[in-house]
Design a protein around this motif. Structure first.
Motif, PDB file in Angstrom:
ATOM      1  N   VAL A  11       0.796  -1.141   0.332  1.00 29.46           N
ATOM      2  CA  VAL A  11       0.370   0.072  -0.115  1.00 29.46           C
ATOM      3  C   VAL A  11       0.536   1.480  -0.113  1.00 29.46           C
ATOM      4  N   PRO A  12       2.094   1.071   1.167  1.00 30.56           N
ATOM      5  CA  PRO A  12       2.437   2.496   0.997  1.00 30.56           C
ATOM      6  C   PRO A  12       3.540   2.921  -0.506  1.00 30.56           C
ATOM      7  N   ASP A  13       4.123   1.938  -1.541  1.00 33.14           N
ATOM      8  CA  ASP A  13       3.807   1.850  -2.188  1.00 33.14           C
ATOM      9  C   ASP A  13       3.248   2.510  -3.463  1.00 33.14           C
ATOM     10  N   GLN A  15       0.778   3.817  -2.430  1.00 36.62           N
ATOM     11  CA  GLN A  15      -0.436   5.162  -2.484  1.00 36.62           C
ATOM     12  C   GLN A  15       0.838   6.453  -2.992  1.00 36.62           C
ATOM     13  N   ALA A  16       1.841   6.211  -3.372  1.00 38.79           N
ATOM     14  CA  ALA A  16       3.244   7.254  -3.856  1.00 38.79           C
ATOM     15  C   ALA A  16       2.621   6.846  -5.157  1.00 38.79           C
ATOM     16  N   ILE A  17       3.211   6.367  -5.449  1.00 47.45           N
ATOM     17  CA  ILE A  17       2.565   6.014  -7.756  1.00 47.45           C
ATOM     18  C   ILE A  17       1.659   6.582  -7.818  1.00 47.45           C
ATOM     19  N   TYR A  18       0.264   6.447  -7.318  1.00 44.85           N
ATOM     20  CA  TYR A  18      -1.051   7.055  -7.153  1.00 44.85           C
ATOM     21  C   TYR A  18      -0.528   8.923  -6.632  1.00 44.85           C
ATOM     22  N   ALA A  19       0.076   8.777  -5.750  1.00 47.42           N
ATOM     23  CA  ALA A  19      -0.001  10.356  -5.395  1.00 47.42           C
ATOM     24  C   ALA A  19       0.736  11.517  -6.037  1.00 47.42           C
ATOM     25  N   HIS A  20       1.743  10.581  -7.122  1.00 43.89           N
ATOM     26  CA  HIS A  20       2.170  11.452  -8.176  1.00 43.89           C
ATOM     27  C   HIS A  20       1.105  11.405  -9.134  1.00 43.89           C
ATOM     28  N   HIS A  21       0.631  10.461  -9.598  1.00 47.59           N
ATOM     29  CA  HIS A  21      -0.886  10.964 -10.736  1.00 47.59           C
ATOM     30  C   HIS A  21      -1.598  12.386 -10.108  1.00 47.59           C
ATOM     31  N   VAL A  22      -1.386  12.194  -9.052  1.00 48.54           N
ATOM     32  CA  VAL A  22      -2.660  12.890  -8.818  1.00 48.54           C
ATOM     33  C   VAL A  22      -1.860  14.296  -8.987  1.00 48.54           C
ATOM     34  N   LEU A  23      -1.179  15.105  -8.017  1.00 50.55           N
ATOM     35  CA  LEU A  23      -0.748  15.906  -8.662  1.00 50.55           C
ATOM     36  C   LEU A  23       0.260  16.428  -9.850  1.00 50.55           C
ATOM     37  N   SER A  35      -4.494   9.486   1.729  1.00 47.49           N
ATOM     38  CA  SER A  35      -3.172   9.500   3.099  1.00 47.49           C
ATOM     39  C   SER A  35      -2.837   7.510   2.672  1.00 47.49           C
ATOM     40  N   VAL A  36      -1.768   7.372   3.131  1.00 47.86           N
ATOM     41  CA  VAL A  36      -1.826   5.391   2.810  1.00 47.86           C
ATOM     42  C   VAL A  36      -2.882   4.887   3.249  1.00 47.86           C
ATOM     43  N   GLU A  37      -3.383   5.524   4.971  1.00 45.26           N
ATOM     44  CA  GLU A  37      -4.409   4.902   5.391  1.00 45.26           C
ATOM     45  C   GLU A  37      -5.779   5.417   4.529  1.00 45.26           C
ATOM     46  N   GLU A  38      -6.278   5.440   3.504  1.00 47.14           N
ATOM     47  CA  GLU A  38      -7.849   5.989   3.155  1.00 47.14           C
ATOM     48  C   GLU A  38      -7.017   5.138   1.730  1.00 47.14           C
ATOM     49  N   MET A  39      -5.657   4.493   1.467  1.00 44.18           N
ATOM     50  CA  MET A  39      -5.516   4.148  -0.164  1.00 44.18           C
ATOM     51  C   MET A  39      -5.198   2.060   0.880  1.00 44.18           C
TER      52      MET A  39
END
Length: 172
Positions: A11-13, A15-23, A35-39
């Motif tokens: 999940v943390p990895d 989330q990091a990949i998805y966060a990049h796409h979001v931003l 957040s990691v918790e939401e992911m």
């Protein structure tokens, strides 16, 4: 590259990949990364209901992830699934997304799904549109200017692929 079922440890990895796409991208219309918790909650919403969430990984870690879930909640849609794919920025264009979609198609077909839908953010998202087209998805529609991100209007492209017997008969 190994494609396997995702685990909570991924999940943390993811989330990091998805966060990049979001931003940085328009493939998702989210504007604030979860957040990691939401992911983790999103991950469990998929896998705890019997559908599939995969990761592609190698020695460098998680390269990308993909999953499918119900297209809609109403029972009439029970044989239709929707896929989502996100690939780490430094390995885009290297076949990770295509490998993930290929495996999702196989697994959804094995589970009895008859249609897979791809809802792709941005009609300029040639990578995702191209991957899906190369795997037999047909473009069935474009919703023009339905989102705003980065100060511009963004379209949504819908693509569809029959799985297994498709609409050749009605499943029992």
């Amino acid at each position: 590259m190994n494609i396997r079922n995702a685990t909570e440890a991924d999940v943390p990895d993811m989330q990091a990949i998805y966060a990049h796409h979001v931003l940085n991208g328009t493939g998702t219309f989210e504007e604030e990364p979860p957040s990691v918790e939401e992911m983790a909650q999103r991950f469990h919403n998929i896998v705890d209901h019997g559908t599939v969430w995969l990761v592609a990984a190698d020695a460098t870690g998680v390269l990308g992830f993909g999953y499918y879930g119900p297209f809609r909640d109403r029972s009439a849609y029970r044989f239709t699934v929707e896929d989502s794919i996100y690939v780490r920025e430094d390995v885009r264009g290297q076949g990770v997304g295509k490998a993930l979609v290929t495996r999702l198609i196989e697994l959804a077909t094995a589970q009895g799904a008859r249609q897979m839908i791809a809802v792709i953010g941005d009609s300029d998202n040639v990578g995702s549109i191209g991957v899906h087209a190369s795997l037999g998805f047909n473009r069935v529609g474009t919703m023009r200017a339905v989102g705003i991100k980065f100060g511009r209007w963004i379209d949504v492209v819908t693509m569809q692929r029959a799985l297994g017997k498709g609409d050749a008969n009605v499943p029992a």
